[in-house]
Motif scaffolding. Structure first.
Motif, PDB file in Angstrom:
ATOM      1  N   ALA A   1      -1.149  -2.530   4.265  1.00 36.61           N
ATOM      2  CA  ALA A   1      -1.045  -1.549   3.074  1.00 36.61           C
ATOM      3  C   ALA A   1      -1.032   0.199   3.414  1.00 36.61           C
ATOM      4  O   ALA A   1      -0.030   0.552   2.766  1.00 36.61           O
ATOM      5  CB  ALA A   1      -2.051  -1.625   2.290  1.00 36.61           C
TER       6      ALA A   1
ATOM      7  N   ASN B   1      -1.272  -6.505  -2.575  1.00 38.14           N
ATOM      8  CA  ASN B   1      -2.250  -7.253  -3.075  1.00 38.14           C
ATOM      9  C   ASN B   1      -1.796  -8.514  -3.603  1.00 38.14           C
ATOM     10  O   ASN B   1      -2.230  -9.726  -3.224  1.00 38.14           O
ATOM     11  CB  ASN B   1      -3.152  -6.672  -4.296  1.00 38.14           C
TER      12      ASN B   1
ATOM     13  N   LYS C   1      -5.136  -4.495   5.138  1.00 38.00           N
ATOM     14  CA  LYS C   1      -5.309  -3.202   4.772  1.00 38.00           C
ATOM     15  C   LYS C   1      -4.572  -2.251   5.669  1.00 38.00           C
ATOM     16  O   LYS C   1      -4.050  -1.132   4.978  1.00 38.00           O
ATOM     17  CB  LYS C   1      -6.776  -3.025   5.079  1.00 38.00           C
TER      18      LYS C   1
ATOM     19  N   TYR D   1     -10.003   4.834  -1.294  1.00 41.52           N
ATOM     20  CA  TYR D   1      -9.042   5.516  -0.710  1.00 41.52           C
ATOM     21  C   TYR D   1      -9.065   7.076  -0.990  1.00 41.52           C
ATOM     22  O   TYR D   1      -9.324   7.413  -1.935  1.00 41.52           O
ATOM     23  CB  TYR D   1      -7.462   4.990  -0.955  1.00 41.52           C
TER      24      TYR D   1
ATOM     25  N   ALA E   1      -9.239   0.652  -3.998  1.00 43.37           N
ATOM     26  CA  ALA E   1      -8.038  -0.368  -3.867  1.00 43.37           C
ATOM     27  C   ALA E   1      -8.490  -1.099  -2.670  1.00 43.37           C
ATOM     28  O   ALA E   1      -9.255  -0.768  -1.734  1.00 43.37           O
ATOM     29  CB  ALA E   1      -6.721   0.388  -3.491  1.00 43.37           C
ATOM     30  N   LEU E   2      -8.087  -2.247  -2.733  1.00 44.17           N
ATOM     31  CA  LEU E   2      -8.239  -3.492  -1.714  1.00 44.17           C
ATOM     32  C   LEU E   2      -9.774  -3.420  -1.215  1.00 44.17           C
ATOM     33  O   LEU E   2     -10.261  -3.953  -0.145  1.00 44.17           O
ATOM     34  CB  LEU E   2      -7.549  -2.859  -0.220  1.00 44.17           C
TER      35      LEU E   2
ATOM     36  N   PHE F   1      -0.436  -0.499  -3.406  1.00 49.11           N
ATOM     37  CA  PHE F   1      -1.621  -1.383  -3.330  1.00 49.11           C
ATOM     38  C   PHE F   1      -1.396  -2.774  -4.093  1.00 49.11           C
ATOM     39  O   PHE F   1      -1.696  -3.686  -3.774  1.00 49.11           O
ATOM     40  CB  PHE F   1      -2.754  -0.746  -3.657  1.00 49.11           C
TER      41      PHE F   1
END
Length: 333
Positions: free
Chosen positions: A170, A59, A167, A35, A30-31, A55
């Motif tokens: 999130a 986003n 980030k 993770y 993710a991102l 996420f």
């Protein structure tokens, strides 16, 4: 622009250690990174769909790499978008940190991030004239958010880049989701940034995480271990994220100084920040990388809500470490 001084989870789990505790774990992408989320409960539960959903919505609000996201549409000049509560929260927190850091944290630096080759848009060949021309679009005092959630810019060319805080934000949203489900002990790690709640009850000790040595030239080596409980951690460093000009061979680091408009190649090798949430830690870690060391030390000393660990080179080129008293207290013995 944000780069991550990687932080590794060094906790090992053995589910048979305590049959009353189940180690639930979600691992994924993710991102633009990976993770690793661990949540300890008295039953086996899979929250990966909920985690990925968090996420996804972050986003869609804040990613400059998604053309249809709210931030991308605003950057392209749309003026009627009513942003969601996530965008508003990040915007307002960014404004606070922008003021607290005397402008060294500035999400309107996006045009410069792109121009220097660290964003989603086209890189250009930079010189002093081009830097000066782009600096006129930088300044968080040049943007505003209305009560209705409409973003106002002094110039339509201003380009937002919240990557130095998004980030961390999130991670905080995932932590909120887990907390709302009544989970008392969890650790959320995304690309080396972390939010922790409770303890590692499997081992009956705090969560233990390791901070990379920014001078390691081969395999990653840990600089130190710390205990993390009910806090968040974010790190920033230039030693892994940079680009080298194919024609000149010159190295350009990813940290952009929003005051000068140039990439910041300083004696600061890495900054790790502890804070009440990861968005705050994320933003301050970036800001301190953009500052000269003396400015960073002064601001850290005046902020009672932050703890910091800085690895840097002194005037003789020797590696030194700076730790606030609160950071020293969490170093694992």
């Amino acid at each position: 622009m944000k780069g991550c001084l990687s932080v590794f989870l060094v906790c090992l789990f053995f589910s048979c250690t305590n049959k009353e505790i189940v180690k639930n774990q979600a691992i994924g992408e993710a991102l633009g990174t990976s993770y690793n989320i661990i949540y300890l409960m008295d039953e086996e539960v899979d929250y990966r769909k909920e985690i990925d959903s968090v996420f996804a919505v972050v986003n869609q609000s804040l990613s400059t790499y998604i053309p249809t996201s709210d931030i991308s549409r605003i950057n392209k000049g749309e003026t009627t978008i009513e942003v969601d509560h996530m965008f508003r929260e990040v915007f307002e927190l960014s404004k606070e940190i922008h003021e607290a850091t005397n402008g060294y944290f500035d999400p309107t630096v996006g045009n410069l991030v792109n121009a220097w080759g660290f964003g989603p848009e086209k890189q250009i060949v930079m010189d002093s004239a081009k830097v000066d021309s782009l600096l006129k679009y930088v300044g968080f005092n040049k943007v505003n958010i209305t009560h209705e959630g409409i973003i106002e810019k002094e110039d339509s060319n201003i380009y937002f880049d919240f990557n130095a805080i998004a980030k961390g934000y999130a991670i905080d949203r995932v932590a909120v989701m887990l907390n709302d489900k009544g989970i008392q002990n969890f650790l959320v790690e995304v690309g080396g940034e972390i939010a922790a709640k409770g303890t590692n009850v499997v081992k009956n000790k705090p969560w233990v995480v390791g901070i990379d040595d920014p001078e390691a030239t081969g395999d990653r080596e840990l600089k130190l271990l710390i205990n993390l409980e009910n806090r968040a951690l974010a790190s920033s460093g230039n030693y892994r994220k940079f680009r080298v000009d194919s024609l000149t061979g010159k190295k350009f680091v990813h940290t952009i100084d929003p005051i000068t408009g140039y990439t910041k190649d300083s004696n600061t090798l890495g900054v790790t920040i502890l804070a009440e949430n990861c968005a705050i830690a994320d933003a301050y870690a970036t800001a301190f990388m953009a500052m000269d060391l003396d400015v960073a030390f002064k601001l850290i000393s005046s902020n009672e809500k932050l703890e910091a660990y800085i690895v840097y080179l002194d005037d003789k080129g020797e590696t030194k470490e700076f730790l606030t008293s609160g950071f020293k207290e969490v170093v694992s013995k």
